[in-house]
Enzyme design. Structure first.
Site, PDB file in Angstrom:
ATOM      1  N   ARG A  48       0.811  -1.222   0.000  1.00  0.00           N
ATOM      2  CA  ARG A  48       0.000   0.000   0.000  1.00  0.00           C
ATOM      3  C   ARG A  48       0.846   1.275   0.000  1.00  0.00           C
ATOM      4  O   ARG A  48       0.339   2.364  -0.242  1.00  0.00           O
ATOM      5  CB  ARG A  48      -0.985   0.007   1.172  1.00  0.00           C
ATOM      6  CG  ARG A  48      -1.939   1.202   1.163  1.00  0.00           C
ATOM      7  CD  ARG A  48      -3.108   1.066   2.121  1.00  0.00           C
ATOM      8  NE  ARG A  48      -2.719   0.540   3.407  1.00  0.00           N
ATOM      9  CZ  ARG A  48      -2.092   1.232   4.363  1.00  0.00           C
ATOM     10  NH1 ARG A  48      -1.797   2.501   4.175  1.00  0.00           N
ATOM     11  NH2 ARG A  48      -1.767   0.670   5.497  1.00  0.00           N
ATOM     12  N   TYR A 102     -14.029  11.687 -19.652  1.00  0.00           N
ATOM     13  CA  TYR A 102     -14.384  10.299 -19.370  1.00  0.00           C
ATOM     14  C   TYR A 102     -15.500  10.282 -18.309  1.00  0.00           C
ATOM     15  O   TYR A 102     -15.399  10.993 -17.301  1.00  0.00           O
ATOM     16  CB  TYR A 102     -13.144   9.549 -18.882  1.00  0.00           C
ATOM     17  CG  TYR A 102     -13.462   8.154 -18.427  1.00  0.00           C
ATOM     18  CD1 TYR A 102     -13.810   7.165 -19.350  1.00  0.00           C
ATOM     19  CD2 TYR A 102     -13.452   7.814 -17.080  1.00  0.00           C
ATOM     20  CE1 TYR A 102     -14.127   5.882 -18.933  1.00  0.00           C
ATOM     21  CE2 TYR A 102     -13.762   6.532 -16.660  1.00  0.00           C
ATOM     22  CZ  TYR A 102     -14.100   5.576 -17.588  1.00  0.00           C
ATOM     23  OH  TYR A 102     -14.419   4.309 -17.181  1.00  0.00           O
ATOM     24  N   ASP A 174      -5.475  13.518 -18.884  1.00  0.00           N
ATOM     25  CA  ASP A 174      -5.778  12.102 -19.050  1.00  0.00           C
ATOM     26  C   ASP A 174      -5.254  11.729 -20.435  1.00  0.00           C
ATOM     27  O   ASP A 174      -5.828  12.108 -21.445  1.00  0.00           O
ATOM     28  CB  ASP A 174      -7.296  11.894 -18.943  1.00  0.00           C
ATOM     29  CG  ASP A 174      -7.677  10.426 -18.935  1.00  0.00           C
ATOM     30  OD1 ASP A 174      -6.942   9.629 -19.542  1.00  0.00           O
ATOM     31  OD2 ASP A 174      -8.724  10.085 -18.338  1.00  0.00           O
ATOM     32  N   LYS A 199      -6.366   0.349 -20.432  1.00  0.00           N
ATOM     33  CA  LYS A 199      -6.521   0.513 -21.874  1.00  0.00           C
ATOM     34  C   LYS A 199      -5.214   0.147 -22.598  1.00  0.00           C
ATOM     35  O   LYS A 199      -4.826  -0.990 -22.563  1.00  0.00           O
ATOM     36  CB  LYS A 199      -7.000   1.935 -22.175  1.00  0.00           C
ATOM     37  CG  LYS A 199      -8.181   2.385 -21.275  1.00  0.00           C
ATOM     38  CD  LYS A 199      -9.440   1.535 -21.439  1.00  0.00           C
ATOM     39  CE  LYS A 199     -10.442   1.703 -20.301  1.00  0.00           C
ATOM     40  NZ  LYS A 199     -10.803   3.084 -19.978  1.00  0.00           N
TER      41      LYS A 199
HETATM   42  C1  LIG Z   1     -11.251   3.798 -18.859  1.00  0.00           C
HETATM   43  C2  LIG Z   1     -10.837   5.196 -18.690  1.00  0.00           C
HETATM   44  C3  LIG Z   1     -10.631   5.744 -17.416  1.00  0.00           C
HETATM   45  C4  LIG Z   1     -10.892   4.979 -16.131  1.00  0.00           C
HETATM   46  O1  LIG Z   1     -10.015   3.903 -15.992  1.00  0.00           O
HETATM   47  P1  LIG Z   1     -10.363   2.569 -15.152  1.00  0.00           P
HETATM   48  O2  LIG Z   1      -9.109   1.784 -15.337  1.00  0.00           O
HETATM   49  O3  LIG Z   1     -11.584   1.959 -15.768  1.00  0.00           O
HETATM   50  O4  LIG Z   1     -10.601   2.977 -13.746  1.00  0.00           O
HETATM   51  C5  LIG Z   1     -10.223   7.060 -17.344  1.00  0.00           C
HETATM   52  N1  LIG Z   1     -10.040   7.801 -18.444  1.00  0.00           N
HETATM   53  C6  LIG Z   1     -10.241   7.321 -19.680  1.00  0.00           C
HETATM   54  C7  LIG Z   1     -10.034   8.201 -20.867  1.00  0.00           C
HETATM   55  C8  LIG Z   1     -10.657   5.996 -19.859  1.00  0.00           C
HETATM   56  O5  LIG Z   1     -10.868   5.529 -21.081  1.00  0.00           O
END
Ligand SMILES: *Cc1c(COP(=O)(O)O)cnc(C)c1O
Length: 388
Positions: A48, A102, A174, A199
């Site tokens: 953690r 998102y 992001d 992703k």
């Molecule tokens: C999927 C996604 C997230 C969130 O990610 P998780 O791994 O599902 O928590 C955040 N930003 C974007 C652009 C995403 O495609």
């Protein structure tokens, strides 16, 4: 070995490997201990605390790819986002966020921030002037997402970074859709970059993870909050992520190449009304995308002509899977109006340009010819079923 001079594929394969000194195995060992003997040095390893050997070493690969001093791996993309925001925002602060965001991030802000007394403004648009207009005297952070989901709009990364710098406001991005292979926001002046590693970094639709990368100073501040919130990732999964990332550049480049070809193919198709892909010359921010991205990525959206129902078309696909998530090696499609944006009213969707015919396409690594024929046969089938 200076990391700066290493090529992308070398970074993906080798940076952050843990040497197996004992048995000389080819890959990093997995350290699953939750308990480590105290060292003479002031280092207490604990999962953690984000500092097990696997977490610490994989973070080096992500930092190398995003050109930062440091990085951290999280249990999900949302853990990365929430820990990052909460490290820089407190009661009385204000955040400016891009309107096209998102869904999970937008839910987190709308559902949780009032409990912490953090104020927020969603921008009107995604131009630098929209961000500037939303700034308040207590604004501490500006958060952007580019290319955005699902219309692939492009935000001026350098413009927003400069705006933040000039006002002493931290900027975060992001970078999930572009991946570090196609965009390095730190080089454009952004302070902190985050990813849903679920992703492209994972890339095989079998890992839930997140990552944040920045200067050591910013990462220390995030760590101080993250150790309390506890969103770390298990070392088994950290190891899987390391294995996946060895092929990150290979995968993303192959996916991006396919996306170029598919965007061009769809753009010329008689049964396709519109294609949204920053790599197309007719994309409104094509030149901006070209100036700030290394390549245009593997996400695109398109609309079929009105008399071909998008939902029926999706049902006729054999190879391309209808799927919620994105960025895996397999191609997937979804209807934002039925999924990510289903909670909005028709009017709200019309306002932001998400029609019922809009299909989001996460392009995989399959052979282009096969993807093209799958789309063509599904269009033909939909037409014959509709008009039979
Ligand atoms: C999927 C996604 C997230 C969130 O990610 P998780 O791994 O599902 O928590 C955040 N930003 C974007 C652009 C995403 O495609």
């Amino acid at each position: 070995m200076s990391k700066k001079k290493l090529g992308l594929n070398t970074i993906c394969t080798h940076v952050g490997e843990i040497k197996d000194e004992q048995f000389k195995g080819a890959v990093s060992p997995i350290y699953v201990s939750t308990s480590y003997e105290f060292d003479d040095v002031d280092l207490k390893r604990y999962p953690r605390y984000f500092n097990t050997p696997n977490q610490e070493f994989l973070a080096k690969k992500i930092a190398a790819l995003e050109h930062t001093e440091a990085a951290m791996i999280f249990g999900s993309g949302m853990a990365a986002i929430s820990h990052m925001f909460l490290a820089f925002l407190q009661n009385g602060d204000h955040i400016v966020v891009q309107n096209t965001l998102y869904g999970g991030t937008s839910n987190f802000i709308r559902e949780e921030f009032h409990k912490y007394g953090i104020e927020y403004t969603f921008t009107e648009g995604y131009k630098v002037s929209d961000f500037e207009a939303a700034i308040q005297p207590n604004t501490k952070l500006i958060h952007i997402e580019t290319p955005s989901n699902p219309l692939l709009t492009i935000t001026d990364v350098k413009g927003v970074a400069n705006l933040g710098r000039s006002k002493g406001i931290i900027t975060t991005i992001d970078n999930t859709f572009a991946s570090p292979i196609n965009q390095n926001p730190i080089d454009l002046g952004i302070d902190i970059v985050m990813h849903s590693a679920t992703k492209y970094l994972g890339g095989h639709s079998d890992i839930l993870a997140g990552a944040v990368a920045s200067t050591q100073e910013h990462m220390d501040r995030i760590w101080n909050v993250s150790k309390n919130l506890g969103g770390s990732l298990s070392d088994m999964t950290v190891w899987m992520l390391e294995r996946s990332m060895k092929t990150l550049a290979l995968r993303v480049k192959a996916q991006t190449k396919n996306a170029h070809k598919l965007a061009a193919f769809l753009d010329k198709h008689d049964d396709v009304a519109k294609v949204y892909y920053p790599g197309l010359k007719n994309h409104p921010e094509h030149e901006l995308a070209k100036s700030q991205m290394k390549d245009f990525g593997a996400m695109l959206s398109f609309e079929l002509v009105d008399d071909i129902d998008a939902m029926s078309f999706m049902k006729q696909l054999h190879l391309i899977k209808p799927s919620m998530s994105l960025a895996g090696v397999e191609s997937t499609m979804l209807l934002p109006a039925e999924t990510s944006h289903s909670l909005l009213t028709q009017d709200q969707r019309d306002d932001i340009g998400i029609s019922n015919q809009l299909i989001r396409f996460s392009v995989g690594i399959e052979t282009f010819r096969d993807l093209k024929s799958d789309i063509n046969q599904a269009i033909t089938k939909t037409k014959t079923t509709t008009f039979a």
